[in-house]
Design a protein around this motif. Structure first.
Motif, PDB file in Angstrom:
ATOM      1  N   TYR A 205       0.965  -1.225   0.098  1.00 55.66           N
ATOM      2  CA  TYR A 205      -0.105  -0.010   0.035  1.00 55.66           C
ATOM      3  C   TYR A 205       0.828   1.296  -0.029  1.00 55.66           C
ATOM      4  O   TYR A 205       0.476   2.497  -0.147  1.00 55.66           O
ATOM      5  CB  TYR A 205      -0.842   0.028   1.294  1.00 55.66           C
ATOM      6  N   LYS A 206       1.967   1.198   0.613  1.00 53.85           N
ATOM      7  CA  LYS A 206       3.111   2.237   0.530  1.00 53.85           C
ATOM      8  C   LYS A 206       4.290   1.731   0.378  1.00 53.85           C
ATOM      9  O   LYS A 206       4.868   0.837   0.879  1.00 53.85           O
ATOM     10  CB  LYS A 206       2.887   3.042   1.705  1.00 53.85           C
ATOM     11  N   GLN A 224       0.785   6.883  -9.451  1.00 53.15           N
ATOM     12  CA  GLN A 224      -0.124   6.693 -10.531  1.00 53.15           C
ATOM     13  C   GLN A 224      -0.982   5.707 -10.798  1.00 53.15           C
ATOM     14  O   GLN A 224      -2.148   5.634 -11.028  1.00 53.15           O
ATOM     15  CB  GLN A 224       0.395   7.112 -12.057  1.00 53.15           C
ATOM     16  N   GLY A 226      -1.924   4.366  -7.808  1.00 51.55           N
ATOM     17  CA  GLY A 226      -2.449   4.414  -6.509  1.00 51.55           C
ATOM     18  C   GLY A 226      -1.779   3.755  -5.384  1.00 51.55           C
ATOM     19  O   GLY A 226      -2.195   3.633  -4.287  1.00 51.55           O
TER      20      GLY A 226
END
Length: 432
Positions: A205-206, A224, A226
């Motif tokens: 997620y990161k 881009q 997400g």
């Protein structure tokens, strides 16, 4: 090393030019990133193996480091380095543990309770640069706050050595921090693996961690798709503010320590002492002779700035305009000037606080904003791996008090259903 041009009280109109970072001729990397990401998405691990052979010259049997491989590599670390890493771990852990934020609860109106809590980002990817130096210290700076935040899936990716192995110190720190998912990947393909997932790992997620222009372009490309990133980070930089009380050799060593990161690193020296300006330059030449990365340093120093200002106030104004990644205040009673610092990633106070302390072992984080982003970003910390979640709970009394405000504002915006949702609940007018 050629003599530098010393600047004396440069006018404000020249500051923007003086604050500009060194610019290398760079190709547009967006097409490269798209091609790599598309190939990884289509062919997964086969593509990752191919790019590693193509870009890094390393032919791997597998991109995944096994537990046995990590243990064997970690066992190769010199015992003295193990002790140093353990001390650094302890200090970084202590400082970052103290950063964990508390929940907040407020009754904004009688019967209306609002609460903010923190939740960990569950799956994160950590990129540890390789290249001319394997930055195992960066793994400490990323893994410790991620663990303290409660991230339960941490995927580490780092370029393999030429024999396909994991750098021993990186393997040791990975085990020390409890990271079991380690990918032997660097560059754009590593970021693609984190963003898209592999045959054995899910997309994160990161993504956190510094890198060269290819890595940074890949992180921008991942956004881009997400995927969140920690912060914009480029070539390293330091700015020193010093007065006549400073030791020129101390300053020279700090400038050299940043310059040795890479040829595109930048060092800036501001002082109110003309004599110190000259003596620091002479110390630079003297200390440079014995360093193993002198060619890199000489290239970096081509863009160095040595600037004299009449007052410390002007020094701080210039520093805030530049917004350095690292700021050293080589001043007597330096902490008295800390309130003048508006834009900086990390600040080093006094004559006995080298910037390298923050790079390794004082406890602060060394993953910091560069290129002027310190005007709007802070460095990596526990909150980097947390997200805020707000809650609200409203009683009948609270709803009766708040509903007129909701109705009035919703109708003014033409959103009648918003108003109706409050109206139906007033004094249980719409009770079942």
């Amino acid at each position: 090393m050629n003599d530098f041009e010393f600047l004396y009280n440069p006018p404000r109109k020249d500051w923007a030019k003086l604050c500009a970072r060194p610019v290398n001729e760079q190709e547009d990397l967006s097409v490269l990133c798209k091609n790599v990401f598309d190939e990884v998405k289509a062919n997964q691990d086969k593509a990752l193996l191919g790019f590693t052979e193509r870009f890094d010259g390393v032919k791997l049997g597998s991109i995944y480091a096994t537990d046995l491989e990590l243990s064997r590599a970690a066992a190769l670390v010199d015992p003295q380095l193990v002790l140093a890493i353990n001390q650094a771990y302890s200090n970084i852990y202590k400082f970052h543990k103290a950063q964990k934020p508390e929940s907040v609860e407020v009754e904004t109106t009688p019967g209306v309770v609002c609460r903010q809590e923190y939740r960990p980002i569950e799956r994160v990817g950590l990129y540890i640069p390789g290249g001319s130096a394997s930055l195992f210290s960066t793994l400490l700076m990323l893994a410790i706050p991620a663990k303290l935040a409660g991230s339960n899936e941490i995927i580490l990716t780092t370029p393999p050595l030429k024999d396909g192995s994991i750098p021993p110190a990186v393997a040791y720190v990975a085990q020390l921090c409890g990271i079991s998912q380690v990918l032997k990947l660097g560059g754009v393909q590593a970021i693609a693996a984190l963003a898209l997932g592999t045959e054995q790992t899910k997309p994160v997620y990161k993504i956190a961690g510094p890198g060269n222009q290819y890595v940074m372009a890949a992180k921008d490309y991942a956004v881009q798709l997400g995927i969140a990133i920690d912060l914009p980070a480029g070539p390293s930089e330091v700015l020193v503010i010093a007065d006549a009380s400073a030791n020129p050799k101390f300053i020279a060593a700090d400038l050299l320590s940043q310059a040795e990161h890479g040829p595109d690193s930048q060092v800036i020296f501001l002082t109110t002492s003309e004599d110190l300006l000259e003596r620091t330059f002479e110390a630079l030449k003297e200390l440079l002779v014995g360093l193993n990365r002198k060619d890199i340093i000489k290239e970096s120093l081509k863009s160095a700035r040595f600037i004299y200002f009449n007052t410390l106030q002007e020094c701080f104004k210039f520093s805030n305009a530049y917004a350095p990644e690292h700021l050293i205040l080589a001043l007597d009673q330096a902490d008295n000037y800390s309130s003048l610092v508006l834009n900086a990633g990390s600040v080093f106070l006094g004559h006995l606080t080298p910037e390298s302390a923050g790079d390794y072992a004082s406890g602060t984080n060394h993953t910091l904003p560069t290129k002027g982003y310190a005007r709007s970003y802070g460095g990596v910390c526990v909150v980097t791996f947390l997200k805020k979640v707000t809650f609200q709970m409203i009683s009948q009394q609270g709803l009766d008090l708040l509903a007129p405000t909701i109705e009035t504002m919703a109708k003014a915006e033409g959103l009648e259903a918003h108003a109706l949702a409050a109206t139906l609940r007033k004094t249980r007018g719409g009770k079942l």
